[in-house]
Design a protein around this motif. Structure first.
Motif, mmCIF file in Angstrom:
data_model
loop_
_atom_site.group_PDB
_atom_site.id
_atom_site.type_symbol
_atom_site.label_atom_id
_atom_site.label_comp_id
_atom_site.label_asym_id
_atom_site.label_seq_id
_atom_site.Cartn_x
_atom_site.Cartn_y
_atom_site.Cartn_z
ATOM 1 N N THR A 1 0.819 -1.216 0.000
ATOM 2 C CA THR A 1 0.000 0.000 0.000
ATOM 3 C C THR A 1 0.847 1.257 0.000
ATOM 4 O OG1 THR A 1 -0.101 0.033 2.406
ATOM 5 C CG2 THR A 1 -1.879 -1.115 1.248
ATOM 6 N N GLY A 2 2.129 1.139 0.254
ATOM 7 C CA GLY A 2 2.986 2.329 0.375
ATOM 8 C C GLY A 2 3.768 2.576 -0.889
ATOM 9 N N TYR A 3 4.785 3.389 -0.747
ATOM 10 C CA TYR A 3 5.579 3.749 -1.924
ATOM 11 C C TYR A 3 7.028 3.359 -1.712
ATOM 12 C CZ TYR A 3 1.523 6.461 -3.202
ATOM 13 O OH TYR A 3 0.259 6.828 -3.533
ATOM 14 N N SER A 4 7.251 2.239 -1.052
ATOM 15 C CA SER A 4 8.640 1.891 -0.784
ATOM 16 C C SER A 4 9.276 1.364 -2.059
ATOM 17 C CB SER A 4 8.723 0.847 0.314
ATOM 18 O OG SER A 4 8.013 -0.303 -0.050
ATOM 19 N N SER A 5 10.575 1.538 -2.123
ATOM 20 C CA SER A 5 11.265 1.021 -3.296
ATOM 21 C C SER A 5 11.947 -0.284 -2.910
ATOM 22 C CB SER A 5 12.270 2.061 -3.801
ATOM 23 O OG SER A 5 13.570 1.682 -3.482
ATOM 24 N N LEU A 6 11.829 -1.260 -3.776
ATOM 25 C CA LEU A 6 12.458 -2.551 -3.501
ATOM 26 C C LEU A 6 13.970 -2.389 -3.411
ATOM 27 C CD1 LEU A 6 10.299 -4.818 -5.796
ATOM 28 C CD2 LEU A 6 10.366 -4.849 -3.298
ATOM 29 N N ALA A 7 14.497 -1.418 -4.169
ATOM 30 C CA ALA A 7 15.936 -1.165 -4.146
ATOM 31 C C ALA A 7 16.391 -0.813 -2.726
ATOM 32 C CB ALA A 7 16.284 -0.031 -5.101
ATOM 33 N N TYR A 8 15.523 -0.110 -1.990
ATOM 34 C CA TYR A 8 15.873 0.245 -0.615
ATOM 35 C C TYR A 8 15.513 -0.895 0.353
ATOM 36 C CZ TYR A 8 15.688 2.468 3.933
ATOM 37 O OH TYR A 8 15.856 2.742 5.259
ATOM 38 N N LEU A 9 14.314 -1.456 0.170
ATOM 39 C CA LEU A 9 13.868 -2.518 1.094
ATOM 40 C C LEU A 9 14.850 -3.682 1.135
ATOM 41 C CD1 LEU A 9 10.002 -3.012 0.732
ATOM 42 C CD2 LEU A 9 11.285 -1.795 2.505
ATOM 43 N N LYS A 10 15.496 -3.952 0.005
ATOM 44 C CA LYS A 10 16.381 -5.128 -0.014
ATOM 45 C C LYS A 10 17.576 -4.953 0.924
ATOM 46 C CE LYS A 10 19.643 -4.152 -3.687
ATOM 47 N NZ LYS A 10 20.155 -4.440 -5.022
ATOM 48 N N HIS A 11 17.870 -3.712 1.314
ATOM 49 C CA HIS A 11 18.973 -3.485 2.259
ATOM 50 C C HIS A 11 18.539 -3.629 3.715
ATOM 51 C CE1 HIS A 11 21.687 -2.274 -0.839
ATOM 52 N NE2 HIS A 11 20.853 -1.342 -1.270
ATOM 53 N N LEU A 12 17.244 -3.690 3.961
ATOM 54 C CA LEU A 12 16.768 -3.722 5.350
ATOM 55 C C LEU A 12 16.853 -5.143 5.909
ATOM 56 C CD1 LEU A 12 13.566 -1.472 5.194
ATOM 57 C CD2 LEU A 12 15.888 -0.832 5.855
ATOM 58 N N PRO A 13 17.164 -5.260 7.192
ATOM 59 C CA PRO A 13 17.300 -6.584 7.807
ATOM 60 C C PRO A 13 15.939 -7.179 8.188
ATOM 61 C CG PRO A 13 17.768 -4.906 9.432
ATOM 62 C CD PRO A 13 17.482 -4.177 8.151
ATOM 63 N N ILE A 14 15.015 -7.233 7.225
ATOM 64 C CA ILE A 14 13.666 -7.727 7.527
ATOM 65 C C ILE A 14 13.541 -9.206 7.187
ATOM 66 C CG2 ILE A 14 12.454 -5.532 7.287
ATOM 67 C CD1 ILE A 14 11.803 -6.321 4.418
ATOM 68 N N GLN A 15 12.608 -9.865 7.866
ATOM 69 C CA GLN A 15 12.363 -11.288 7.592
ATOM 70 C C GLN A 15 10.973 -11.552 7.030
ATOM 71 O OE1 GLN A 15 13.492 -10.568 10.976
ATOM 72 N NE2 GLN A 15 15.582 -10.736 10.241
ATOM 73 N N ARG A 16 10.086 -10.571 7.160
ATOM 74 C CA ARG A 16 8.694 -10.827 6.803
ATOM 75 C C ARG A 16 8.046 -9.669 6.074
ATOM 76 N NH1 ARG A 16 5.606 -13.540 11.934
ATOM 77 N NH2 ARG A 16 6.430 -15.590 11.473
ATOM 78 N N LEU A 17 7.114 -10.020 5.195
ATOM 79 C CA LEU A 17 6.218 -9.032 4.596
ATOM 80 C C LEU A 17 4.804 -9.367 5.040
ATOM 81 C CD1 LEU A 17 7.440 -8.935 0.866
ATOM 82 C CD2 LEU A 17 8.114 -7.401 2.744
ATOM 83 N N LYS A 18 4.059 -8.350 5.449
ATOM 84 C CA LYS A 18 2.649 -8.555 5.764
ATOM 85 C C LYS A 18 1.817 -7.992 4.613
ATOM 86 C CE LYS A 18 1.093 -8.760 9.882
ATOM 87 N NZ LYS A 18 0.530 -8.334 11.177
#
Ligand code: C2E
Ligand code: MG
Ligand code: MG
Ligand code: MG
Length: 288
Positions: A189-206
């Protein structure tokens, strides 16, 4: 008269703007008073907990903590309303601290009631992530209740992740290094860029509820769900679908390989005592 009508429209508009602003201010003041009234014995705030179900085996794998506010004069104020006001007024700082303390206090109660293997997810606003002492606060609260970082998951929205990227990344790295699971909430629903998200230490997408709602009838929504699950898995992430209300939605998502589902189909968010009973009954029904 056109001119008079225009003026009347303007007056009407200005009046409703003022009313909206007045209502906001009233809520902000009530929220400030409510926060000041919190004591260890009594709080106008509470957390409700919604189970997350593992689609592979039907087990409850975690809970999401959701804030509730009951004001003696205003009644129950929905979080969509008061969280926004808290964020706009700076009150999200004390409210967010309370949510972290209360979550850990309740997780300790769940443990003491014999419930283990249950991670609890906490929603974190952008301003909280900009506070450099967030990791230290969480470390302190965890140790106070003899819990470990792996007992907690933090949910941040895409827009939160995109704000102030450098500071956000450094704080998320610290939280992740502590052993906390991180999830991107309302994904899609947001405007995040995958180019940036891929650098985040996340494990999950809701996966946001708005895509789940009509997936049985809207082929575009079904395509978005399928593509998001595939994308997430390709990136090595787990998928949690929000707002699952029907068996049809659950079956569709499970067939896609969506890892977890959360929604009214299983349970509404429940008060702490009720969620203890719910988890115990569910586990008993599953043979442990
Ligand atoms: P969210 O984090 O995306 O939480 C999911 C929302 O969807 C919750 O609304 C939940 O009650 C609702 N929900 C869950 N399953 C279903 C379903 O099957 N159908 C429908 N129609 N709704 C479902 P809630 O509790 O009203 O919270 C709204 C939002 O307020 C949350 O959205 C979150 O963004 C925010 N929020 C709530 N508690 C907190 C908090 O402690 N801190 C922060 N920062 N935000 C919070
Ligand atoms: Mg959430
Ligand atoms: Mg969400
Ligand atoms: Mg949402």
């Amino acid at each position: 008269h056109a001119k008079d009508a225009g003026r009347n429209n303007y007056q009407f508009y200005a009046r409703s703007m003022n009313e909206a602003a007045g209502e906001r201010l009233r809520l902000e003041n009530a929220l400030r008073r409510a926060l000041a009234s919190v004591t260890p014995e009594h709080s106008p705030f509470a957390l409700h907990f919604q189970p997350q179900i593992d689609t592979r085996n039907g087990a409850i794998s975690g809970l999401e903590a959701l804030a509730r506010w009951h004001d003696p004069e205003l009644g129950d104020v929905p979080p969509t309303r008061f969280i926004r006001i808290a964020e706009d007024s700076g009150l999200i700082q004390p409210l967010g601290d309370w949510v972290i303390w209360e979550t850990c206090r309740q997780v300790r109660r769940f443990r003491d009631a014999g419930i283990d293997r249950l991670r609890v997810a906490v929603n974190i606003s952008a301003q909280q992530l900009r506070h450099e002492n967030l990791p230290a606060l969480i470390r302190g609260v965890l140790s106070c209740y003899d819990l470990s970082a792996a007992d907690l998951e933090l949910e941040i929205t895409e827009s939160t992740a995109m704000q102030n990227p450098e500071l956000t990344l450094s704080i998320l790295d610290q939280l992740s290094d502590m052993g906390m699971m991180l999830a991107i909430d309302d994904f899609g629903t947001g405007y995040s860029s995958l180019a940036y998200l891929k650098h985040l230490p996340i494990q999950r997408l809701k996966l946001d509820r708005s895509f789940v709602k009509d997936l049985e009838t809207d082929s575009n929504d079904a395509a978005i769900c399928a593509a998001t699950v595939a994308l997430g898995h390709k990136l090595g992430l787990e998928l949690v679908a929000e707002g699952v209300e029907t068996e049809g939605q659950r079956d569709f998502l499970a067939a896609l390989g969506c890892d977890f589902v959360q929604g009214f189909l299983y349970s509404r968010p429940l008060p702490a005592d009720a969620v203890i009973d719910f988890v115990k009954a569910h586990r008993a029904g599953q043979g442990g």
